[in-house]
Design an enzyme around this catalytic site. Structure first.
Site, PDB file in Angstrom:
ATOM      1  CG  ASP A   1      -1.722  -1.265   1.375  1.00 30.52           C
ATOM      2  OD1 ASP A   1      -2.119  -1.837   0.344  1.00 30.52           O
ATOM      3  OD2 ASP A   1      -1.937  -1.699   2.521  1.00 30.52           O
TER       4      ASP A   1
ATOM      5  CD  GLU B   1      -9.064  -1.807  -1.803  1.00 29.84           C
ATOM      6  OE1 GLU B   1      -9.135  -1.799  -0.562  1.00 29.84           O
ATOM      7  OE2 GLU B   1      -8.801  -2.831  -2.459  1.00 29.84           O
TER       8      GLU B   1
END
Length: 535
Positions: free
Chosen positions: A16, A190
């Site tokens: 991420d 997302e």
């Protein structure tokens, strides 16, 4: 490697990525989930060579993950720089499984990457993957996905990207909450990041889930609140249709501009073991060069939408990592390679001062505890690697055990432990847990415990060769001897969980001490050696 960068640039459980630049310095923040301290921030001057610069969430007021389930904790931090400060947004996820997710979003700031980092400002809990956008007019905007707990036919629980203004003076969100982007048919929208360029707001998101369908998609609008038109060539980045690409699961990205005006994308990826779809090194961070086309849309510079294993970077030399790391625990501080699980009170777990030159672990709760587990470990970043340590430990009975562990989570680990046998002798025992509950019960995989000389320390080792893990031991001047069978190292991965969507971390190698009697018997480790043959 000269004039080229080989991916990943952050090997071994660094997912991420969020990137920002300050002058000639680049910083990448990555998720740490249940591992403490929270958030890893790496620094580079050339985008090719990176060093750990900070783990900013290091005290109780910022982060307390005791009781957080596996793969909860720090999800998808966002790092930015504006107004003379670093701004770090993060989620502390308290529940993962089921319809509901309890994730709380916070903001901390610091004048330098090393800190001091502030106490957190609470933002919201409406969904994870928060991101802070600093607009050209000085206003600041928080983005995050909206979690929809309802199960809808043909739908998912990712309810679109929310936008709300953040007021710096009031230290809180203000004004209306707008759902600015419902996503594309790939779903599972997302990881939002917002950029402003040539009068457009460009929205970058991750879609398709963080498994093998993962992807990066984009949309743009003249107004920050939309409506957003989707990129004509979405997905911008994915490995979903390229099963032979060494970089799988490509998605969850962020962009950075160099001082010369080039644009680069950092993104999540995974490298499964050959012939498998299992990645013990976890989700890692890679780098791709991207370009803005004449139509104003962003695309990969090398064409297509699949990630490149090697990227051209003239004049830059990417250095290989050291083949060996040796830690002797004499400095009085835990070496930066290591982390522990969940608690902001490490003094309850270990000490480097009670016996100088040793890492003393205090036996705490059972292996896999979500509260207080004395386990100190480092990431596995190579599929050919080894780890060794030397242990002095005096267990009183079978409820105390300590040793060398390969740990993914509470239901997936292999553990070479010193304990007491039924006859009271000090013995070596190989423990293994290989799947999710209820099938994931603890196994003593070698029923013939190895008797030890109680007067001597014991050297413990493990060797990993792709999907195979072999423990070994030695005492005194004796040669290394294997212990137990060859174990399946591939299970120590997201995909080895037996779950549809897996977990989100990576395999760690380290030292552990457990005392389920509650007496806190200590174990002393006099060093730790880690060797890698490649990344």
């Amino acid at each position: 490697m000269k004039d080229k960068v080989r991916n990943p640039i952050l090997p071994g459980f660094n997912p991420d990525p969020s990137i920002c630049r300050v002058g000639g310095d680049y910083y990448i923040a990555t998720s740490t989930f249940e591992w403490y301290p929270g958030v890893q921030i790496h620094h580079s001057r050339d985008l090719a060579n990176w060093e750990l610069a900070s783990r900013p969430l290091e005290r109780t007021s910022q982060l307390d993950m005791r009781g957080n389930p596996d793969s909860c904790g720090i999800w998808a931090p966002c790092l930015s720089y504006a107004d003379g400060l670093f701004w770090l947004i993060y989620t502390d996820m308290k529940r993962y499984e089921g319809n509901f997710k309890d994730g709380h979003n916070y903001l901390v700031t610091a004048p330098t990457i090393e800190g001091p980092w502030s106490d957190p400002v609470y933002l919201n809990s409406s969904g994870f993957d928060p991101s802070l956008f600093h607009d050209e007019d000085g206003r600041k905007w928080l983005l995050n996905l909206q979690w929809d707990y309802r199960q809808r036919e043909g739908g998912d629980r990712f309810g679109g990207i929310l936008l709300q203004e953040y007021d710096v003076e009031q230290q809180r969100l203000v004004g209306p909450i707008c759902n600015i982007f419902a996503g594309t048919p790939m779903k599972l929208t997302e990881g939002p990041h917002l950029y402003r360029r040539d009068g457009w707001y460009h929205l970058l998101v991750a879609e398709g889930g963080t498994g093998y369908e993962h992807a990066v998609t984009m949309a743009r609008s003249r107004e920050i609140a939309g409506p957003y038109e989707v990129h004509p060539d979405n997905p911008v980045l994915t490995s979903r249709q390229d099963s032979d690409n060494p970089l799988q699961r490509a998605g969850h990205a962020d962009l950075v501009d160099t001082p010369s005006g080039e644009t680069w994308m950092v993104h999540l990826c995974g490298r499964p073991l050959p012939g498998t779809r299992r990645s013990p090194r976890g989700r890692e961070t890679s780098l791709q060069k991207v370009e803005w086309g004449a139509d104003g849309w962003l695309r990969l510079a090398h064409g297509g939408n699949t990630p490149a294993l090697e990227v051209s970077m003239p004049g830059v030399e990417q250095l290989a990592p050291a083949a060996e790391e040796v830690h002797d625990f004499t400095s009085g501080a835990l070496p930066e390679a290591f982390q522990w699980l969940r608690t902001p009170q490490p003094e309850r777990l270990f000490s480097l001062s009670e016996r100088p030159g040793y890492l003393r672990l205090f036996g705490r709760e059972s292996v896999g505890s979500w509260f207080e587990q004395a386990l100190v470990a480092r990431r596995q970043d190579s599929i050919h690697c080894s780890a060794e340590t030397t242990l002095e430990f005096e267990p009183e009975d079978l409820q105390q055990f300590a040793g060398l562990i390969a740990y993914y989570n509470r239901f997936k680990f292999h553990y070479l432990a010193v304990t007491r046998g039924d006859g009271g002798d000090k013995v070596l025992s190989v423990m293994s847990c290989r799947d999710a509950w209820p099938s994931g019960t603890l196994e003593i995989v070698d029923s013939d415990d190895v008797a030890l000389d109680p007067a001597l320390p014991v050297r413990l080792g493990l060797d990993i060769r792709e999907a195979e893990l072999q423990f070994r031991y030695a005492q005194g001047d004796a040669a290394w001897q294997p212990v137990g069978p060859v174990l399946d190292a591939s299970l120590l991965s997201d995909e080895g969980s037996g779950r549809a969507h897996g977990y989100f971390t990576g395999n760690f190698l380290g030292m552990a001490a457990h005392d389920i009697s509650g007496r806190g018997i200590p174990a002393d480790f006099s060093g730790f050696r880690y060797c890698r043959e490649n990344r």
